[in-house]
Write a protein that holds these residues in place. Structure first.
Motif, mmCIF file in Angstrom:
data_model
loop_
_atom_site.group_PDB
_atom_site.id
_atom_site.type_symbol
_atom_site.label_atom_id
_atom_site.label_comp_id
_atom_site.label_asym_id
_atom_site.label_seq_id
_atom_site.Cartn_x
_atom_site.Cartn_y
_atom_site.Cartn_z
ATOM 1 N N ARG A 166 -13.574 -0.868 -4.583
ATOM 2 C CA ARG A 166 -13.554 0.319 -3.302
ATOM 3 C C ARG A 166 -12.128 -0.192 -2.347
ATOM 4 O O ARG A 166 -11.738 0.519 -1.444
ATOM 5 N N GLU A 167 -13.561 -1.437 -1.932
ATOM 6 C CA GLU A 167 -12.142 -2.527 -0.834
ATOM 7 C C GLU A 167 -10.766 -2.117 -0.655
ATOM 8 O O GLU A 167 -9.611 -1.955 0.026
ATOM 9 N N ALA A 168 -10.232 -2.560 -2.093
ATOM 10 C CA ALA A 168 -8.775 -2.219 -2.642
ATOM 11 C C ALA A 168 -8.407 -1.240 -2.699
ATOM 12 O O ALA A 168 -7.000 -0.429 -1.608
ATOM 13 N N ALA A 169 -9.306 -0.309 -2.710
ATOM 14 C CA ALA A 169 -8.860 1.558 -2.639
ATOM 15 C C ALA A 169 -8.968 1.804 -0.728
ATOM 16 O O ALA A 169 -7.283 2.309 -0.931
ATOM 17 N N GLN A 170 -9.272 1.658 -0.309
ATOM 18 C CA GLN A 170 -9.469 1.301 0.992
ATOM 19 C C GLN A 170 -8.229 1.080 1.960
ATOM 20 O O GLN A 170 -7.236 1.639 2.294
ATOM 21 N N ILE A 171 -7.635 -0.429 1.414
ATOM 22 C CA ILE A 171 -6.431 -0.971 2.274
ATOM 23 C C ILE A 171 -5.622 -0.288 1.445
ATOM 24 O O ILE A 171 -4.983 -0.417 2.496
ATOM 25 N N MET A 172 -5.248 -0.111 0.112
ATOM 26 C CA MET A 172 -3.982 0.899 -0.088
ATOM 27 C C MET A 172 -4.342 1.974 0.621
ATOM 28 O O MET A 172 -2.731 2.910 0.256
ATOM 29 N N HIS A 173 -5.161 3.120 0.840
ATOM 30 C CA HIS A 173 -4.984 4.101 1.382
ATOM 31 C C HIS A 173 -4.461 3.404 2.831
ATOM 32 O O HIS A 173 -3.715 4.848 3.845
ATOM 33 N N GLU A 174 -4.390 2.895 3.606
ATOM 34 C CA GLU A 174 -3.996 2.561 5.220
ATOM 35 C C GLU A 174 -2.704 1.897 4.441
ATOM 36 O O GLU A 174 -1.975 3.283 5.623
ATOM 37 N N ILE A 175 -2.087 1.795 3.411
ATOM 38 C CA ILE A 175 -0.910 1.207 3.742
ATOM 39 C C ILE A 175 -0.102 2.254 3.364
ATOM 40 O O ILE A 175 1.198 2.613 3.795
ATOM 41 N N GLY A 200 3.440 -0.103 -5.890
ATOM 42 C CA GLY A 200 2.562 -0.924 -7.080
ATOM 43 C C GLY A 200 2.714 -2.250 -7.459
ATOM 44 O O GLY A 200 1.685 -2.606 -7.398
ATOM 45 N N VAL A 201 3.520 -2.797 -6.748
ATOM 46 C CA VAL A 201 3.252 -4.766 -7.255
ATOM 47 C C VAL A 201 2.119 -5.003 -6.181
ATOM 48 O O VAL A 201 1.467 -6.071 -6.069
ATOM 49 N N VAL A 202 2.223 -4.803 -4.796
ATOM 50 C CA VAL A 202 1.087 -4.549 -4.047
ATOM 51 C C VAL A 202 -0.103 -4.314 -4.474
ATOM 52 O O VAL A 202 -1.125 -4.792 -3.906
ATOM 53 N N MET A 203 -0.037 -3.435 -4.968
ATOM 54 C CA MET A 203 -1.872 -2.788 -5.716
ATOM 55 C C MET A 203 -2.276 -3.695 -6.484
ATOM 56 O O MET A 203 -3.308 -4.576 -6.630
ATOM 57 N N TYR A 204 -0.924 -3.978 -7.569
ATOM 58 C CA TYR A 204 -1.359 -4.612 -8.992
ATOM 59 C C TYR A 204 -1.633 -6.219 -8.041
ATOM 60 O O TYR A 204 -2.866 -6.573 -8.557
ATOM 61 N N ILE A 255 -1.363 9.630 -2.531
ATOM 62 C CA ILE A 255 -1.399 9.980 -1.810
ATOM 63 C C ILE A 255 -2.797 10.801 -2.123
ATOM 64 O O ILE A 255 -4.357 10.902 -1.963
ATOM 65 N N ARG A 256 -2.180 12.009 -2.925
ATOM 66 C CA ARG A 256 -2.827 13.167 -3.570
ATOM 67 C C ARG A 256 -3.686 12.275 -4.718
ATOM 68 O O ARG A 256 -4.906 13.446 -5.171
ATOM 69 N N ASN A 257 -3.493 11.220 -5.388
ATOM 70 C CA ASN A 257 -4.494 10.024 -6.475
ATOM 71 C C ASN A 257 -5.327 10.218 -6.070
ATOM 72 O O ASN A 257 -6.054 9.771 -4.791
ATOM 73 N N LYS A 258 -7.274 10.228 -6.858
ATOM 74 C CA LYS A 258 -7.977 10.511 -6.413
ATOM 75 C C LYS A 258 -8.427 9.247 -5.823
ATOM 76 O O LYS A 258 -9.107 9.595 -4.808
ATOM 77 N N TRP A 259 -7.509 8.424 -6.579
ATOM 78 C CA TRP A 259 -8.695 7.229 -6.275
ATOM 79 C C TRP A 259 -8.062 6.772 -5.257
ATOM 80 O O TRP A 259 -8.657 5.537 -4.164
ATOM 81 N N ILE A 260 -6.925 6.791 -4.587
ATOM 82 C CA ILE A 260 -6.248 6.959 -3.118
ATOM 83 C C ILE A 260 -7.906 7.325 -2.124
ATOM 84 O O ILE A 260 -7.527 7.662 -1.237
ATOM 85 N N ALA A 261 -7.147 9.031 -2.763
ATOM 86 C CA ALA A 261 -7.777 10.279 -1.384
ATOM 87 C C ALA A 261 -8.727 9.838 -1.356
ATOM 88 O O ALA A 261 -9.802 9.763 -0.165
ATOM 89 N N GLN A 262 -9.784 10.102 -2.151
ATOM 90 C CA GLN A 262 -11.523 9.343 -2.278
ATOM 91 C C GLN A 262 -11.822 8.029 -2.459
ATOM 92 O O GLN A 262 -12.342 7.851 -3.654
ATOM 93 N N TYR A 263 -11.116 7.280 -2.112
ATOM 94 C CA TYR A 263 -10.875 5.464 -1.637
ATOM 95 C C TYR A 263 -12.337 5.352 -1.729
ATOM 96 O O TYR A 263 -13.722 4.684 -2.368
ATOM 97 N N ASN A 264 -13.331 6.049 -1.041
ATOM 98 C CA ASN A 264 -14.879 6.406 -0.607
ATOM 99 C C ASN A 264 -15.914 6.133 -2.192
ATOM 100 O O ASN A 264 -16.842 5.632 -2.472
ATOM 101 N N ALA A 265 -15.049 6.774 -3.097
ATOM 102 C CA ALA A 265 -15.675 6.868 -4.037
ATOM 103 C C ALA A 265 -15.676 6.487 -4.974
ATOM 104 O O ALA A 265 -16.025 6.787 -6.991
#
Ligand SMILES: O=C(Nc1cc(-c2cc3c([nH]2)[C@]2(CCCNC2)CNC3=O)ccn1)c1cccc(C(F)(F)F)c1
Length: 318
Positions: free
Chosen positions: A109-118, A198-202, A268-278
């Motif tokens: 979840r923290e990873a998703a929140q970081i990706m949301h910021e980038i 993609g590389v940063v997320m990996y 940014i519309r992808n669920k994993w990013i848009a709903q990073y808190n879930a």
């Protein structure tokens, strides 16, 4: 509209070097009146530096982009310089912060929140037809070392406007003899940023990069081929517990065909990013893997720098 008064009248320049950018050196400086710390980037005044400052200034209002406070045009020992005063990001680099966390404390979840910021920073750029083209770990910095710190993108040394001259693209104006490359060669610059995302997320998800040369050279011929043909995988055990949606998102961003690669709006519309808190709070092994790979981290940075340089050249020739 840079200032032509002397920067040293307003700021005291410390000899604390914060880093070296593409176009110039970054040092700490202090406002003489407020005693506030800032970062100062010293650029030799030329066309490249003017473009960097102009583009960075245009997007400096974004919450996830390092803010420019002031720009001075001063002459030192006969050389015209551009002096960029920025907010001082005292939290250091993204992966240093993840590595410093206690084991098991870094979750998906923290990873998703970081990706949301980038993604917020990249979306801000791409919606203004600007590509960063140098998105890599050492250009992602935190405001403070506090838990509520904000992650921001810096270094616009390779940033570029990507306006497609769509005036020609509207059917009534496109004369039949216009060559395709006139219609927007820049369309691939933005996909550079998505590949980098993609590389940063990996790396955020597991602590090591998807592509690496296996013979210790910064970029082995094999590595370049593996990047072009998209040869990477999600090896166990590090990736066993990572969600399929995270893996699918990475696949979409690392698509070898830039025209098939996701756009920032898709990301940014992808669920994993848009709903990073879930996103499930699955513990990740990123911190441990970063610690284990600490000595070779400069090589990882070097490989990413070279991959980006190759991509910029390739896409410019498309
Ligand atoms: O780097 C720090 N603050 C900082 C740094 C920058 C910065 C701008 C640029 C860079 N840093 C780099 C350095 C080399 C790596 N790429 C990024 C090259 N290009 C730039 O454009 C901007 C604003 N505040 C800092 C300040 C205080 C403490 C700490 C630390 F946390 F390390 F103690 C870091």
């Amino acid at each position: 509209q840079p200032k032509t008064s002397a920067l040293v009248d307003d700021y005291e320049i410390s000899d604390t070097v914060l880093g070296l950018g593409i176009n110039g050196k970054v040092v700490q400086c202090t406002n003489r009146r407020t005693k506030q710390n800032y970062a100062l980037k010293v650029l030799l005044d030329n066309e490249k530096a003017r473009r960097e400052v102009d583009l960075h200034w245009r997007v400096s209002g974004c919450k996830h982009i390092v803010n420019i406070i002031d720009v001075y045009e001063n002459t030192y020992s006969g050389r015209k310089c551009l002096l960029v005063v920025m907010e001082c990001m005292e939290g250091g680099e993204l992966f240093q912060r993840i590595q410093d966390k206690a084991d098991g404390a870094f979750t998906e979840r923290e990873a998703a929140q970081i990706m949301h910021e980038i993604c917020a920073a990249i979306d801000y750029l791409h919606s203004r037809d600007i590509a960063h083209r140098d998105l890599k770990p050492e250009n992602l910095l935190y405001t403070t070392s506090q838990p509520n710190a904000i992650l921001k993108l810096t270094d616009f040394g390779f940033a570029k406007e990507t306006f497609t001259n769509d005036t020609l693209q509207t059917p009534c104006y496109t004369p039949y003899y216009v060559a395709p490359e006139v219609l927007g060669p820049e369309k691939y610059d933005k996909s550079c940023d998505i590949w980098s995302l993609g590389v940063v997320m990996y790396i955020i998800m597991c602590g090591f990069p998807p592509f690496y040369s296996n013979n210790g050279l910064a970029i082995s011929p094999g590595m370049k081929k593996r990047i072009r043909t998209g040869q990477y995988d999600f090896p166990d055990p590090e990736w066993t517990n990572v969600s399929q949606s995270a893996k699918d998102l990475i696949k979409g961003m690392l698509n070898v065909d830039p025209s098939k690669r996701l756009r920032i709006q898709d990301v940014i519309r992808n669920k994993w990013i848009a709903q990073y808190n879930a996103v499930p709070q699955t513990p990740l092994c990123t911190g441990r893997m970063l610690k284990e790979g600490e000595e070779t981290w400069p090589e990882v940075q070097e490989e990413m720098t070279r991959s980006l340089a190759t991509m910029r050249v390739d896409y410019d020739q498309m």
